[in-house]
Design a protein around this motif. Structure first.
Motif, short mmCIF file in Angstrom:
data_model
loop_
_atom_site.label_atom_id
_atom_site.label_comp_id
_atom_site.label_asym_id
_atom_site.label_seq_id
_atom_site.Cartn_x
_atom_site.Cartn_y
_atom_site.Cartn_z
N SER A 13 -10.43 -0.81 27.65
CA SER A 13 -11.23 -1.71 27.26
C SER A 13 -10.36 -2.98 27.09
CB SER A 13 -11.38 -1.52 25.64
OG SER A 13 -12.31 -0.30 25.46
N ARG A 15 -10.25 -7.53 27.38
CA ARG A 15 -11.00 -8.87 26.77
C ARG A 15 -11.86 -9.48 27.35
NH1 ARG A 15 -6.16 -11.10 26.46
NH2 ARG A 15 -5.65 -9.93 24.54
N ASP A 16 -11.76 -9.41 28.75
CA ASP A 16 -12.61 -10.30 29.51
C ASP A 16 -12.55 -9.64 30.92
OD1 ASP A 16 -13.40 -12.12 31.82
OD2 ASP A 16 -13.19 -13.79 30.38
N GLN A 55 -15.79 -4.07 29.08
CA GLN A 55 -15.72 -5.22 28.10
C GLN A 55 -15.64 -4.98 26.80
OE1 GLN A 55 -15.77 -8.84 29.51
NE2 GLN A 55 -15.17 -8.80 27.15
N VAL A 56 -15.05 -5.64 25.87
CA VAL A 56 -14.88 -5.38 24.41
C VAL A 56 -15.96 -6.29 24.09
CG1 VAL A 56 -12.59 -4.87 24.12
CG2 VAL A 56 -13.38 -7.22 23.88
N ASP A 57 -16.82 -5.96 22.94
CA ASP A 57 -17.85 -6.46 22.50
C ASP A 57 -17.36 -7.65 21.45
OD1 ASP A 57 -20.18 -7.34 20.98
OD2 ASP A 57 -20.57 -5.31 20.30
N HIS A 58 -17.52 -8.92 21.96
CA HIS A 58 -16.97 -10.23 21.09
C HIS A 58 -17.72 -10.51 19.88
CE1 HIS A 58 -13.41 -11.00 23.54
NE2 HIS A 58 -14.17 -10.72 24.61
N SER A 59 -18.84 -9.74 19.75
CA SER A 59 -19.63 -9.92 18.55
C SER A 59 -18.89 -9.13 17.15
CB SER A 59 -21.03 -9.67 18.47
OG SER A 59 -20.99 -7.97 18.63
N GLN A 60 -17.87 -8.20 17.82
CA GLN A 60 -17.09 -7.55 16.83
C GLN A 60 -15.80 -8.05 16.32
OE1 GLN A 60 -18.25 -4.20 15.58
NE2 GLN A 60 -20.10 -4.62 16.69
N ASP A 61 -15.00 -7.91 15.50
CA ASP A 61 -13.79 -8.07 15.46
C ASP A 61 -12.73 -7.59 16.40
OD1 ASP A 61 -14.09 -9.93 13.13
OD2 ASP A 61 -13.83 -8.40 11.84
N VAL A 62 -12.35 -8.32 17.45
CA VAL A 62 -11.52 -7.89 18.60
C VAL A 62 -9.92 -7.95 18.26
CG1 VAL A 62 -10.81 -8.21 20.86
CG2 VAL A 62 -13.24 -8.18 20.30
N ASP A 64 -6.06 -7.13 19.41
CA ASP A 64 -5.00 -6.50 20.55
C ASP A 64 -4.73 -5.16 20.01
OD1 ASP A 64 -5.76 -8.54 22.17
OD2 ASP A 64 -4.09 -10.01 21.45
#
Length: 134
Positions: A13, A15-16, A55-62, A64
């Motif tokens: 997974s 970040r971008d 790609q992580v889901d940026h609508s969630q609390d990402v 590290d």
């Protein structure tokens, strides 16, 4: 006797997705294999190792990954074929935007093996390893 036959691929997974794909292709010389925008994900390879980048889901609390506090991937160690390749790649890695260098090439133990550690722009902790003279 093992019923498995080695690593098929490793899913990571990131970040971008675009930034990490570009890093693997442009800095490490990997090939982009298959992209699926519906997930989104991408596969890249160096001809031996295949990674699936998610790609992580940026609508969630990402969050590290913390190698000391989370269960999962501590780092991915990738071998390079020569000491000169390690140093040349280290320079490209160092100059790439958003890379966090942990340390530049140094001996592993007493040597002759050498390695470096860094986080690529998508947050994955990578190690480049030159295994030493043959």
């Amino acid at each position: 006797m093992s019923v498995t036959a080695g690593l098929n691929h490793l899913g990571l997974s990131v970040r971008d997705l675009d930034e990490t794909t570009r890093f693997f292709v442009e800095v490490l010389g990997w090939e982009e294999l298959a992209r699926d925008e519906s997930y989104p994900r991408n596969a890249v390879t160096d001809g031996n190792l295949r990674l699936t980048l998610w790609q992580v889901d940026h609508s969630q609390d990402v969050v590290d990954f913390d190698r000391r506090a989370n269960i999962g991937l501590h780092h991915l160690a990738i071998e390079v074929p020569g000491e000169d390749v390690l140093y040349a790649t280290a320079e490209r890695v160092r100059d790439w935007p958003a890379v966090e260098i942990e340390f530049m090439p140094e001996f592993m133990g007493a040597g002759p093996r050498k390695h470096m550690m860094f986080r690529e722009p998508g947050g994955i902790r990578l190690e480049l390893v030159w295994p030493g003279a043959a």
